[in-house]
Design a protein around this motif. Structure first.
Motif, mmCIF file in Angstrom:
data_model
loop_
_atom_site.group_PDB
_atom_site.id
_atom_site.type_symbol
_atom_site.label_atom_id
_atom_site.label_comp_id
_atom_site.label_asym_id
_atom_site.label_seq_id
_atom_site.Cartn_x
_atom_site.Cartn_y
_atom_site.Cartn_z
ATOM 1 N N GLY A 162 0.802 -1.222 0.000
ATOM 2 C CA GLY A 162 0.000 0.000 0.000
ATOM 3 C C GLY A 162 0.831 1.266 0.000
ATOM 4 O O GLY A 162 0.531 2.224 -0.726
ATOM 5 N N GLN A 199 3.740 1.698 -1.193
ATOM 6 C CA GLN A 199 4.375 1.888 -2.489
ATOM 7 C C GLN A 199 3.406 2.465 -3.513
ATOM 8 O O GLN A 199 3.822 3.131 -4.461
ATOM 9 C CB GLN A 199 4.948 0.558 -2.986
ATOM 10 C CG GLN A 199 6.180 0.094 -2.231
ATOM 11 C CD GLN A 199 7.317 1.097 -2.313
ATOM 12 O OE1 GLN A 199 7.668 1.569 -3.390
ATOM 13 N NE2 GLN A 199 7.910 1.414 -1.176
ATOM 14 N N LEU A 200 2.113 2.222 -3.328
ATOM 15 C CA LEU A 200 1.129 2.843 -4.221
ATOM 16 C C LEU A 200 1.186 4.364 -4.089
ATOM 17 O O LEU A 200 1.176 5.096 -5.082
ATOM 18 C CB LEU A 200 -0.283 2.339 -3.902
ATOM 19 C CG LEU A 200 -0.539 0.838 -4.074
ATOM 20 C CD1 LEU A 200 -1.997 0.521 -3.775
ATOM 21 C CD2 LEU A 200 -0.171 0.370 -5.478
ATOM 22 N N THR A 201 1.247 4.851 -2.850
ATOM 23 C CA THR A 201 1.375 6.291 -2.635
ATOM 24 C C THR A 201 2.729 6.797 -3.108
ATOM 25 O O THR A 201 2.837 7.895 -3.668
ATOM 26 C CB THR A 201 1.171 6.621 -1.150
ATOM 27 O OG1 THR A 201 -0.175 6.316 -0.786
ATOM 28 C CG2 THR A 201 1.445 8.091 -0.864
ATOM 29 N N ALA A 258 2.200 7.239 -6.679
ATOM 30 C CA ALA A 258 1.155 8.199 -7.022
ATOM 31 C C ALA A 258 1.604 9.644 -6.845
ATOM 32 O O ALA A 258 1.279 10.509 -7.670
ATOM 33 C CB ALA A 258 -0.089 7.937 -6.171
ATOM 34 N N GLY A 264 4.545 -3.353 -5.353
ATOM 35 C CA GLY A 264 3.808 -2.100 -5.267
ATOM 36 C C GLY A 264 3.857 -1.256 -6.539
ATOM 37 O O GLY A 264 2.804 -0.893 -7.090
ATOM 38 N N LEU A 316 2.044 -2.973 -9.388
ATOM 39 C CA LEU A 316 0.596 -2.914 -9.195
ATOM 40 C C LEU A 316 0.074 -1.509 -9.483
ATOM 41 O O LEU A 316 -0.992 -1.346 -10.106
ATOM 42 C CB LEU A 316 0.250 -3.325 -7.762
ATOM 43 C CG LEU A 316 -1.225 -3.476 -7.421
ATOM 44 C CD1 LEU A 316 -1.871 -4.537 -8.287
ATOM 45 C CD2 LEU A 316 -1.389 -3.822 -5.940
ATOM 46 N N ALA A 317 0.825 -0.493 -9.046
ATOM 47 C CA ALA A 317 0.415 0.889 -9.312
ATOM 48 C C ALA A 317 0.349 1.154 -10.807
ATOM 49 O O ALA A 317 -0.606 1.768 -11.308
ATOM 50 C CB ALA A 317 1.378 1.860 -8.634
ATOM 51 N N LEU A 373 -2.774 -0.451 -12.135
ATOM 52 C CA LEU A 373 -4.048 0.061 -11.650
ATOM 53 C C LEU A 373 -4.378 1.465 -12.143
ATOM 54 O O LEU A 373 -5.555 1.804 -12.310
ATOM 55 C CB LEU A 373 -4.068 0.050 -10.117
ATOM 56 C CG LEU A 373 -4.158 -1.317 -9.441
ATOM 57 C CD1 LEU A 373 -4.093 -1.168 -7.924
ATOM 58 C CD2 LEU A 373 -5.450 -2.030 -9.847
ATOM 59 N N LEU A 384 -5.498 5.081 -5.780
ATOM 60 C CA LEU A 384 -4.289 4.510 -5.180
ATOM 61 C C LEU A 384 -4.104 5.022 -3.754
ATOM 62 O O LEU A 384 -3.737 4.270 -2.850
ATOM 63 C CB LEU A 384 -3.055 4.865 -6.015
ATOM 64 C CG LEU A 384 -2.967 4.289 -7.427
ATOM 65 C CD1 LEU A 384 -1.596 4.580 -8.022
ATOM 66 C CD2 LEU A 384 -3.232 2.797 -7.438
ATOM 67 N N TYR A 385 -4.355 6.315 -3.552
ATOM 68 C CA TYR A 385 -4.274 6.883 -2.205
ATOM 69 C C TYR A 385 -5.294 6.222 -1.278
ATOM 70 O O TYR A 385 -5.001 5.939 -0.111
ATOM 71 C CB TYR A 385 -4.533 8.388 -2.240
ATOM 72 C CG TYR A 385 -3.515 9.189 -3.015
ATOM 73 C CD1 TYR A 385 -2.158 9.133 -2.704
ATOM 74 C CD2 TYR A 385 -3.917 10.047 -4.037
ATOM 75 C CE1 TYR A 385 -1.237 9.891 -3.407
ATOM 76 C CE2 TYR A 385 -3.001 10.814 -4.743
ATOM 77 C CZ TYR A 385 -1.654 10.726 -4.426
ATOM 78 O OH TYR A 385 -0.743 11.482 -5.111
ATOM 79 N N ASP A 417 -4.230 2.773 -0.164
ATOM 80 C CA ASP A 417 -3.200 2.874 0.872
ATOM 81 C C ASP A 417 -3.836 3.204 2.219
ATOM 82 O O ASP A 417 -3.464 2.636 3.260
ATOM 83 C CB ASP A 417 -2.178 3.941 0.479
ATOM 84 C CG ASP A 417 -0.992 3.990 1.432
ATOM 85 O OD1 ASP A 417 -0.754 2.995 2.156
ATOM 86 O OD2 ASP A 417 -0.292 5.019 1.462
#
Length: 431
Positions: free
Chosen positions: A52, A54-56, A59, A182, A185-186, A189, A198-199, A202
């Motif tokens: 999660g 790593q998504l931020t 982003a 991460g 996946l980002a 997505l 994405l935020y 997370d």
């Protein structure tokens, strides 16, 4: 390794299937710490948030670039989070030594989750303000700086001393896996669900962390340190403690040597567009950035081969030297696939170094100092690669990227061996 088991085994030959599990345990990841419910909760929450977060991490720079069209602003935004992280990590280490670490984790994880919600809100609202993103990033990193020392220092209270190395291997493997999964996946997505979500993902993942921390046992200061404050004097006491304990000082210096002199990521774009251009710029760049964390994950999965070692000092020395040799090999490689192989080997060495440096910090320091040691550790881990970006970028421009990489690797080997020879405390340290 399994002498206690073999001493009680019958003298007659055992059936073949019974030999399987002990043999696997000699090389597979040591999962003994997961038998302890409190550590299992903490580790399980890390599994979720490693991806999660790593998504931020993807982003924010993507949104900054979308707003400005400038890579320079992406770099400025990254620096906006560095100073709060370093300041609050040092202070957070002192706080972690003076309060109930469980309560501190609850507050800081909730704060990190709140910033993720605010990231989501500004993206949904179409604010398109780089200043707002930088403020939120600074706030998030401040909470993270307060969180990390308490989280890492708590491990020694959740597992027996003989399982600290295995616990560090489990945690480091999850973190490195998040750095691989991460971003991938980002990237998958964003075209499907959009950047704001994405935020939100997370933030939801961080709710899992808050619940896991809530279920932890209370972790107050031990009786002798119950009235300790968390000011500048206590932070300074932490640095004096490091100076007086050579093995701790050398463990920090080992990471500084490896990361500052031998982390060549700033040169990956130039190498991908030049030396490895025939393989395709995009493919080469992706492989170069992914190789080290992939190697680290593989090292973690097979950490049973080293996690039960007792000569922790020699393991750190050997791992840093191996990192330097692998980075040197990378710098001398004309083939992209050979370069990736060397970087993966460097990732394995980095995993070994992380595991044993972390174990040394938890075992060689007293509980009243563990928070401050982890605060310094957080600063070193965050600051070292950024200093390396400046050093390698400058050296690459002056001497060429491959010479800068290979020279940095050789410097790592020379400096680490010199430190090990000059200060025997690390060589002699064992548990």
């Amino acid at each position: 390794m399994d002498t206690s088991e073999s001493s009680t085994a019958p003298q007659t030959p055992a059936p073949a299937p019974a030999e399987g599990p002990p043999a696997r345990r000699r090389w597979a990841m040591d999962t003994r710490p997961l038998r302890h419910p409190a550590y299992r909760r903490l580790w399980s929450s890390t599994v979720v948030t490693a991806v999660g977060s790593q998504l931020t991490a993807v982003a924010v720079p993507k949104q900054v670039y979308d707003i400005t069209g400038s890579s320079a602003w992406v770099g400025y935004a990254s620096l906006a989070g560095l100073l709060p992280l370093m300041v609050f990590a040092l202070w957070g280490g002192a706080v972690a030594d003076s309060v109930d670490r469980r309560k501190l984790l609850l507050v800081t994880n909730s704060g990190i989750a709140l910033t993720s919600v605010l990231f989501w809100f500004q993206a949904v609202a179409g604010l398109e303000s780089v200043a707002a993103l930088m403020v939120l990033l600074a706030l998030q990193q401040a909470f993270w700086g307060l969180n990390a020392p308490a989280r890492n220092a708590s491990i020694a209270r959740l597992v027996p001393a003989e399982e600290l190395t295995a616990a560090n291997a489990l945690g480091s493997t999850v973190a490195q896996t998040g750095q691989v999964v991460g971003p991938l996946l980002a990237g998958a997505l964003i075209p499907v669900i959009g950047l704001p979500e994405l935020y939100l993902i997370d933030a939801l993942a961080l709710c899992v962390t808050v619940w896991a921390v809530y279920k932890l046992p209370s972790l107050p200061p031990l009786a002798a340190q119950a009235k300790r404050r968390a000011g500048l004097r206590e932070i300074a006491d932490g640095f004096r403690y490091i100076a007086l304990h050579k093995v701790l000082l050398l463990s920090f210096l080992a990471d500084v040597v490896a990361m500052v002199l031998g982390m060549p990521r700033a040169l990956f774009p130039q190498l991908a567009g030049g030396t490895y251009a025939p393989y395709g710029d995009g493919l080469a760049l992706g492989l170069l950035f992914a190789a080290i964390p992939i190697g680290a994950v593989l090292g973690g999965l097979f950490s049973g081969t080293f996690s039960r070692a007792r000569r922790h000092g020699w393991m750190v020395i050997g791992a840093v030297v191996a990192w330097g040799v692998a980075i040197t090999g990378f710098g001398l490689s004309d083939s992209l696939w050979l370069a990736v192989a060397f970087l993966a080997l460097a990732g394995v060495a980095d995993m070994v170094s992380m595991v044993f440096r972390g174990a040394i910090l938890l075992s060689a320091a007293t509980d009243e100092m563990r928070g401050r040691m982890q605060g310094v550790f957080t600063v070193v881990v965050a600051g070292g690669p950024r200093l390396a970006d400046v050093l390698h970028g400058t050296a690459g421009a002056a001497f060429g990227p491959r010479a800068a990489v290979a020279g940095g690797g050789l410097l790592v080997v020379a400096v680490m061996l010199g430190l090990a020879a000059a200060v025997p405390a690390l060589r002699r340290y064992r548990v």
